[in-house]
Design a protein around this motif. Structure first.
Motif, short mmCIF file in Angstrom:
data_model
loop_
_atom_site.label_atom_id
_atom_site.label_comp_id
_atom_site.label_asym_id
_atom_site.label_seq_id
_atom_site.Cartn_x
_atom_site.Cartn_y
_atom_site.Cartn_z
N LEU A 30 0.83 -1.21 0.00
CA LEU A 30 0.00 0.00 0.00
C LEU A 30 0.86 1.26 0.00
CD1 LEU A 30 -2.78 -1.09 2.52
CD2 LEU A 30 -3.04 -0.71 0.07
N ALA A 31 1.96 1.24 0.75
CA ALA A 31 2.86 2.39 0.77
C ALA A 31 3.49 2.62 -0.59
CB ALA A 31 3.94 2.19 1.84
N ARG A 32 3.89 1.54 -1.26
CA ARG A 32 4.46 1.66 -2.60
C ARG A 32 3.45 2.25 -3.58
NH1 ARG A 32 5.00 -3.50 -4.28
NH2 ARG A 32 6.66 -3.83 -2.79
N GLU A 33 2.21 1.76 -3.52
CA GLU A 33 1.17 2.27 -4.42
C GLU A 33 0.88 3.75 -4.15
OE1 GLU A 33 -2.19 -0.30 -3.87
OE2 GLU A 33 -1.10 -2.05 -4.62
N ALA A 34 0.81 4.13 -2.88
CA ALA A 34 0.53 5.52 -2.53
C ALA A 34 1.67 6.43 -2.98
CB ALA A 34 0.31 5.65 -1.02
N ALA A 35 2.91 5.99 -2.82
CA ALA A 35 4.06 6.80 -3.25
C ALA A 35 4.08 6.92 -4.77
CB ALA A 35 5.35 6.19 -2.73
N THR A 36 3.67 5.87 -5.47
CA THR A 36 3.61 5.92 -6.93
C THR A 36 2.60 6.96 -7.40
OG1 THR A 36 4.19 3.58 -7.01
CG2 THR A 36 3.24 4.51 -8.99
N GLU A 37 1.53 7.14 -6.62
CA GLU A 37 0.50 8.12 -6.96
C GLU A 37 0.81 9.49 -6.37
OE1 GLU A 37 -2.97 6.26 -5.38
OE2 GLU A 37 -2.90 4.61 -6.81
N ASP A 38 2.05 9.69 -5.88
CA ASP A 38 2.52 10.95 -5.29
C ASP A 38 1.71 11.37 -4.06
OD1 ASP A 38 4.62 11.24 -7.05
OD2 ASP A 38 3.41 12.35 -8.50
N GLU A 39 1.20 10.41 -3.32
CA GLU A 39 0.49 10.69 -2.06
C GLU A 39 1.42 10.26 -0.92
OE1 GLU A 39 -3.45 9.14 -1.95
OE2 GLU A 39 -3.87 9.79 -3.99
N TYR A 40 2.43 11.11 -0.66
CA TYR A 40 3.48 10.75 0.28
C TYR A 40 3.00 10.75 1.73
CZ TYR A 40 6.64 10.92 -3.63
OH TYR A 40 7.24 10.68 -4.83
N ASP A 41 2.01 11.57 2.07
CA ASP A 41 1.49 11.56 3.43
C ASP A 41 0.81 10.24 3.75
OD1 ASP A 41 2.43 14.10 4.01
OD2 ASP A 41 0.60 15.08 3.30
N ARG A 42 0.05 9.73 2.79
CA ARG A 42 -0.61 8.44 2.99
C ARG A 42 0.41 7.32 3.06
NH1 ARG A 42 -4.64 5.47 -1.02
NH2 ARG A 42 -3.02 6.23 -2.40
N ALA A 43 1.43 7.36 2.22
CA ALA A 43 2.50 6.36 2.24
C ALA A 43 3.25 6.40 3.56
CB ALA A 43 3.47 6.59 1.08
N ARG A 44 3.49 7.60 4.07
CA ARG A 44 4.18 7.76 5.36
C ARG A 44 3.37 7.12 6.49
NH1 ARG A 44 5.57 13.25 5.31
NH2 ARG A 44 7.68 12.71 4.71
N GLU A 45 2.05 7.27 6.44
CA GLU A 45 1.20 6.67 7.46
C GLU A 45 1.26 5.14 7.41
OE1 GLU A 45 -0.79 6.89 10.81
OE2 GLU A 45 -0.10 8.64 9.71
N TYR A 46 1.28 4.57 6.20
CA TYR A 46 1.40 3.11 6.07
C TYR A 46 2.73 2.62 6.63
CZ TYR A 46 -2.65 3.16 2.91
OH TYR A 46 -3.90 3.31 2.38
N VAL A 47 3.80 3.36 6.38
CA VAL A 47 5.12 2.98 6.89
C VAL A 47 5.12 3.01 8.41
CG1 VAL A 47 7.54 3.67 7.01
CG2 VAL A 47 6.35 3.68 4.82
N ARG A 48 4.54 4.05 8.99
CA ARG A 48 4.47 4.15 10.46
C ARG A 48 3.67 3.00 11.06
NH1 ARG A 48 3.50 10.56 10.45
NH2 ARG A 48 5.68 11.17 10.30
N LEU A 49 2.55 2.66 10.43
CA LEU A 49 1.74 1.54 10.92
C LEU A 49 2.52 0.23 10.87
CD1 LEU A 49 -1.74 2.26 9.31
CD2 LEU A 49 -1.23 2.14 11.74
N ALA A 50 3.24 0.01 9.79
CA ALA A 50 4.02 -1.23 9.66
C ALA A 50 5.11 -1.30 10.71
CB ALA A 50 4.62 -1.32 8.26
N ARG A 51 5.78 -0.19 10.98
CA ARG A 51 6.84 -0.19 12.00
C ARG A 51 6.28 -0.45 13.38
NH1 ARG A 51 10.96 4.37 9.74
NH2 ARG A 51 11.79 2.99 8.13
N ARG A 52 5.15 0.17 13.70
CA ARG A 52 4.52 -0.07 15.01
C ARG A 52 4.10 -1.52 15.15
NH1 ARG A 52 -0.27 3.74 16.20
NH2 ARG A 52 -0.52 2.33 17.93
N LEU A 53 3.56 -2.08 14.09
CA LEU A 53 3.12 -3.47 14.11
C LEU A 53 4.31 -4.41 14.32
CD1 LEU A 53 0.52 -5.08 13.69
CD2 LEU A 53 1.08 -5.22 11.28
N ALA A 54 5.43 -4.12 13.69
CA ALA A 54 6.63 -4.95 13.86
C ALA A 54 7.16 -4.84 15.28
CB ALA A 54 7.70 -4.53 12.86
#
Length: 92
Positions: free
Chosen positions: A14-38
């Motif tokens: 999801l982060a890759r797809e959001a970054a591809t669509e130039d929605e970096y804030d949404r991609a950043r949120e996915y990255v944060r969620l993944a790190r918290r989950l890990a």
């Protein structure tokens, strides 16, 4: 593969797809969620995920768009153009 690891993989996609669509804030949120989950489940992030995100600002890195990638003295040097952080990895 545990449920947490599957969820982390899905968030990476999801982060890759959001970054591809130039929605970096949404991609950043996915990255944060993944790190918290890990962290919560004490499972590591995949190497591909670690190397495609900035540790300092949690943005998903896209070479040529928001990241500069160079090879220097047997290392891959990745600089985030959002915050200026630099990561160096051994050349594999």
């Amino acid at each position: 593969m545990s449920i947490a690891e599957e969820r982390i993989e899905r968030l990476h996609e999801l982060a890759r797809e959001a970054a591809t669509e130039d929605e970096y804030d949404r991609a950043r949120e996915y990255v944060r969620l993944a790190r918290r989950l890990a962290e919560r489940n004490r499972c590591g992030l995949p190497k591909s995920f670690q190397r495609s995100t900035c540790d300092a600002c949690d943005v998903y890195l896209r070479p040529g768009r928001n990241a500069r990638v160079r090879v220097h003295r047997g290392r891959v040097v990745v600089r985030c153009l959002e915050c200026g952080a630099t990561e160096r990895y051994p050349f594999e």
